[in-house]
Write a protein that holds these residues in place. Structure first.
Motif, PDB file in Angstrom:
ATOM      1  N   ARG A   1      22.821 100.155   5.362  1.00 48.53           N
ATOM      2  CA  ARG A   1      22.351  99.066   6.235  1.00 48.53           C
ATOM      3  C   ARG A   1      22.156  97.795   5.428  1.00 48.53           C
ATOM      4  O   ARG A   1      22.533  96.705   5.870  1.00 48.53           O
ATOM      5  N   SER A   2      21.607  97.914   4.231  1.00 50.32           N
ATOM      6  CA  SER A   2      21.432  96.735   3.379  1.00 50.32           C
ATOM      7  C   SER A   2      22.780  96.102   3.056  1.00 50.32           C
ATOM      8  O   SER A   2      22.917  94.878   3.046  1.00 50.32           O
TER       9      SER A   2
ATOM     10  N   ILE B  47      23.967  94.170   6.032  1.00 48.87           N
ATOM     11  CA  ILE B  47      23.205  92.922   6.168  1.00 48.87           C
ATOM     12  C   ILE B  47      23.754  91.863   5.216  1.00 48.87           C
ATOM     13  O   ILE B  47      23.992  90.712   5.601  1.00 48.87           O
TER      14      ILE B  47
ATOM     15  N   GLY C  70      21.139  89.686  12.393  1.00 49.21           N
ATOM     16  CA  GLY C  70      20.903  90.918  13.138  1.00 49.21           C
ATOM     17  C   GLY C  70      21.949  91.141  14.212  1.00 49.21           C
ATOM     18  O   GLY C  70      22.476  92.249  14.366  1.00 49.21           O
TER      19      GLY C  70
ATOM     20  N   LEU D 196      15.406  93.739  10.899  1.00 48.08           N
ATOM     21  CA  LEU D 196      15.998  93.465   9.590  1.00 48.08           C
ATOM     22  C   LEU D 196      14.953  93.518   8.473  1.00 48.08           C
ATOM     23  O   LEU D 196      15.269  93.841   7.334  1.00 48.08           O
TER      24      LEU D 196
END
Length: 198
Positions: free
Chosen positions: A8-9, A12, A34, A44
């Motif tokens: 997920r990081s 982002i 997001g 986030l």
């Protein structure tokens, strides 16, 4: 199966890199980031501290990768027949140009958005930039002392060589002509001419 925090990081950072490139740091919101990955803005914050933290991560990673590419380019030369100031500068320049050809958005953000970065991230990135420039200056100074380079200012020469890579990031396109390898080789030659290599 859900994504790991690391995955997920990564999403982002990739989304932010794209948005910062297209819209600019100031115009991009956390909600924009997001939306780009299908996460509500407030969620986030489980993965990143702030938009400023995202920018600092992108720019720190870029400089860390550049330093790594520089070291890799010179690895194994010590004590060999190719351990020569001319060869070392050529290889370092080629690694620099290749990175910028392959990471144009990172280079763009690194140049344009340094003004948006605040402490402590700004100090960290500036320290890494200074270390990277020093790597090139040291190579040039070594070449001058060995009588292999004929240039008045090692500092100005290092800045000029760094600019070569940053310029490539502006105009180079995958699949275009000249290709990556041709650009990398030619820019290595430009750097050697710039320092008056013998």
């Amino acid at each position: 199966m859900g994504r790991t925090g690391s995955e997920r990081s990564g999403e982002i950072l990739a989304a932010a890199l794209d948005l910062f490139t297209r819209l600019g740091y100031e115009a991009t919101t956390m909600a924009d980031i997001g939306a780009a990955i299908g996460v509500r803005g407030p969620s986030l914050y489980r993965h990143v501290a702030s938009k400023q933290d995202i920018l600092a991560q992108i720019m720190t990673r870029t400089m860390t990768e550049l330093l790594g590419a520089h070291r890799s380019a010179l690895a194994g030369l010590a004590g060999t027949a190719q351990d020569d100031p001319v060869e070392r500068l050529r290889r370092a320049t080629e690694a620099h140009v290749r990175y910028h050809a392959r990471h144009r958005r990172e280079a763009f953000i690194g140049n344009r958005e340094i003004r948006s970065l605040v402490a402590p991230g700004r100090a960290r990135v500036l320290t890494l930039r200074s270390e990277y420039e020093r790597c090139f200056r040291d190579l040039i100074e070594t070449g001058i002392q060995a009588g292999r380079f004929d240039v008045t200012s090692a500092r100005l020469a290092s800045y000029a060589i760094l600019d070569l890579g940053m310029g490539v990031a502006v105009w180079f396109r995958d699949g275009g002509e000249p290709g990556e390898d041709a650009v990398v080789w030619q820019y290595g030659q430009f750097a050697l001419r710039l320092v008056g290599a013998r």
